[in-house]
Design a protein around this motif. Structure first.
Motif, PDB file in Angstrom:
ATOM      1  N   ILE A   1       0.872  -1.164   0.000  1.00 51.47           N
ATOM      2  CA  ILE A   1       0.000   0.000   0.000  1.00 51.47           C
ATOM      3  C   ILE A   1       0.914   1.219   0.000  1.00 51.47           C
ATOM      4  O   ILE A   1       1.943   1.223   0.673  1.00 51.47           O
ATOM      5  N   ASN A   2       0.535   2.222  -0.764  1.00 53.67           N
ATOM      6  CA  ASN A   2       1.413   3.388  -0.796  1.00 53.67           C
ATOM      7  C   ASN A   2       1.208   4.233   0.467  1.00 53.67           C
ATOM      8  O   ASN A   2       0.236   4.089   1.193  1.00 53.67           O
ATOM      9  N   ILE A   3       2.138   5.086   0.722  1.00 54.98           N
ATOM     10  CA  ILE A   3       2.170   5.853   1.968  1.00 54.98           C
ATOM     11  C   ILE A   3       0.952   6.758   2.110  1.00 54.98           C
ATOM     12  O   ILE A   3       0.388   6.874   3.201  1.00 54.98           O
ATOM     13  N   SER A   4       0.519   7.380   1.032  1.00 54.63           N
ATOM     14  CA  SER A   4      -0.632   8.279   1.141  1.00 54.63           C
ATOM     15  C   SER A   4      -1.906   7.509   1.476  1.00 54.63           C
ATOM     16  O   SER A   4      -2.728   7.979   2.272  1.00 54.63           O
ATOM     17  N   GLU A   5      -2.088   6.308   0.927  1.00 63.16           N
ATOM     18  CA  GLU A   5      -3.248   5.489   1.267  1.00 63.16           C
ATOM     19  C   GLU A   5      -3.175   5.035   2.733  1.00 63.16           C
ATOM     20  O   GLU A   5      -4.186   5.030   3.429  1.00 63.16           O
ATOM     21  N   PHE A   6      -1.977   4.681   3.165  1.00 65.46           N
ATOM     22  CA  PHE A   6      -1.791   4.261   4.550  1.00 65.46           C
ATOM     23  C   PHE A   6      -2.135   5.399   5.515  1.00 65.46           C
ATOM     24  O   PHE A   6      -2.846   5.193   6.499  1.00 65.46           O
ATOM     25  N   GLU A   7      -1.664   6.588   5.225  1.00 62.85           N
ATOM     26  CA  GLU A   7      -1.952   7.748   6.076  1.00 62.85           C
ATOM     27  C   GLU A   7      -3.436   8.095   6.065  1.00 62.85           C
ATOM     28  O   GLU A   7      -4.007   8.496   7.082  1.00 62.85           O
ATOM     29  N   GLU A   8      -4.069   7.938   4.919  1.00 61.12           N
ATOM     30  CA  GLU A   8      -5.501   8.202   4.813  1.00 61.12           C
ATOM     31  C   GLU A   8      -6.289   7.210   5.678  1.00 61.12           C
ATOM     32  O   GLU A   8      -7.219   7.593   6.403  1.00 61.12           O
ATOM     33  N   LEU A   9      -5.900   5.932   5.618  1.00 62.42           N
ATOM     34  CA  LEU A   9      -6.538   4.925   6.462  1.00 62.42           C
ATOM     35  C   LEU A   9      -6.280   5.193   7.944  1.00 62.42           C
ATOM     36  O   LEU A   9      -7.176   5.061   8.778  1.00 62.42           O
ATOM     37  N   ARG A  10      -5.074   5.593   8.258  1.00 65.08           N
ATOM     38  CA  ARG A  10      -4.716   5.886   9.644  1.00 65.08           C
ATOM     39  C   ARG A  10      -5.589   7.028  10.183  1.00 65.08           C
ATOM     40  O   ARG A  10      -6.125   6.942  11.279  1.00 65.08           O
ATOM     41  N   ASP A  11      -5.755   8.098   9.412  1.00 63.73           N
ATOM     42  CA  ASP A  11      -6.598   9.225   9.835  1.00 63.73           C
ATOM     43  C   ASP A  11      -8.057   8.802   9.992  1.00 63.73           C
ATOM     44  O   ASP A  11      -8.738   9.218  10.937  1.00 63.73           O
TER      45      ASP A  11
ATOM     46  N   THR B   1      -0.585   1.264  21.911  1.00 67.84           N
ATOM     47  CA  THR B   1      -1.036   2.633  21.658  1.00 67.84           C
ATOM     48  C   THR B   1      -2.083   2.600  20.555  1.00 67.84           C
ATOM     49  O   THR B   1      -2.252   1.577  19.879  1.00 67.84           O
ATOM     50  N   LEU B   2      -2.750   3.699  20.364  1.00 71.86           N
ATOM     51  CA  LEU B   2      -3.735   3.784  19.286  1.00 71.86           C
ATOM     52  C   LEU B   2      -3.066   3.539  17.935  1.00 71.86           C
ATOM     53  O   LEU B   2      -3.624   2.862  17.076  1.00 71.86           O
ATOM     54  N   ASP B   3      -1.856   4.044  17.754  1.00 69.43           N
ATOM     55  CA  ASP B   3      -1.146   3.840  16.489  1.00 69.43           C
ATOM     56  C   ASP B   3      -0.837   2.369  16.225  1.00 69.43           C
ATOM     57  O   ASP B   3      -0.975   1.904  15.095  1.00 69.43           O
ATOM     58  N   THR B   4      -0.439   1.620  17.259  1.00 68.25           N
ATOM     59  CA  THR B   4      -0.153   0.200  17.044  1.00 68.25           C
ATOM     60  C   THR B   4      -1.433  -0.577  16.757  1.00 68.25           C
ATOM     61  O   THR B   4      -1.422  -1.520  15.968  1.00 68.25           O
ATOM     62  N   VAL B   5      -2.534  -0.178  17.370  1.00 67.31           N
ATOM     63  CA  VAL B   5      -3.818  -0.815  17.093  1.00 67.31           C
ATOM     64  C   VAL B   5      -4.222  -0.564  15.642  1.00 67.31           C
ATOM     65  O   VAL B   5      -4.618  -1.485  14.917  1.00 67.31           O
ATOM     66  N   ILE B   6      -4.102   0.669  15.203  1.00 68.76           N
ATOM     67  CA  ILE B   6      -4.452   1.021  13.822  1.00 68.76           C
ATOM     68  C   ILE B   6      -3.556   0.291  12.834  1.00 68.76           C
ATOM     69  O   ILE B   6      -4.031  -0.257  11.836  1.00 68.76           O
ATOM     70  N   ASP B   7      -2.265   0.247  13.104  1.00 68.31           N
ATOM     71  CA  ASP B   7      -1.341  -0.479  12.220  1.00 68.31           C
ATOM     72  C   ASP B   7      -1.730  -1.948  12.105  1.00 68.31           C
ATOM     73  O   ASP B   7      -1.705  -2.521  11.019  1.00 68.31           O
ATOM     74  N   ALA B   8      -2.104  -2.569  13.222  1.00 65.03           N
ATOM     75  CA  ALA B   8      -2.498  -3.977  13.208  1.00 65.03           C
ATOM     76  C   ALA B   8      -3.766  -4.188  12.388  1.00 65.03           C
ATOM     77  O   ALA B   8      -3.866  -5.158  11.640  1.00 65.03           O
ATOM     78  N   ILE B   9      -4.728  -3.283  12.524  1.00 64.31           N
ATOM     79  CA  ILE B   9      -5.965  -3.396  11.746  1.00 64.31           C
ATOM     80  C   ILE B   9      -5.652  -3.292  10.257  1.00 64.31           C
ATOM     81  O   ILE B   9      -6.139  -4.092   9.447  1.00 64.31           O
ATOM     82  N   ILE B  10      -4.872  -2.318   9.866  1.00 65.14           N
ATOM     83  CA  ILE B  10      -4.539  -2.113   8.452  1.00 65.14           C
ATOM     84  C   ILE B  10      -3.767  -3.306   7.913  1.00 65.14           C
ATOM     85  O   ILE B  10      -4.103  -3.847   6.854  1.00 65.14           O
TER      86      ILE B  10
END
Length: 85
Positions: free
Chosen positions: A16-26, A71-80
């Motif tokens: 997944i490209n970085i912009s899509e990853f950041e969009e999903l993260r937000d 953290t919330l970031d690790t949870v989001i990373d795991a979901i993605i």
């Protein structure tokens, strides 16, 4: 003989490209209401845990995630990452 247009015959794209990853993260930062670690004893009488992530209309359970530095970031990373497999 299987259908050539069937989704099960297509390999999933794991990159997944970085912009899509950041969009999903937000998106997930806005949608996740809460998350918590749930401890339990598994079938082999061993301690185990998973993370319960609460959204407005549903709950997602994440297994095989490091709950020590959660953290919330690790949870989001795991979901993605779990949905890209």
């Amino acid at each position: 003989m299987s259908c050539p247009n069937c989704k099960c015959n297509k390999s999933k794209e794991s990159n997944i490209n970085i912009s899509e990853f950041e969009e999903l993260r937000d998106y997930f930062k806005d949608e996740i209401i809460d998350f918590k670690v749930v401890d339990y004893i598994n079938d082999q009488n061993e301690h185990s845990s998973y993370v319960e992530v609460e959204f407005e209309d549903y709950i997602v359970e994440l297994e095989n995630i490091d709950t020590n530095n959660l953290t919330l970031d690790t949870v989001i990373d795991a979901i993605i990452k779990n949905n890209l497999k």
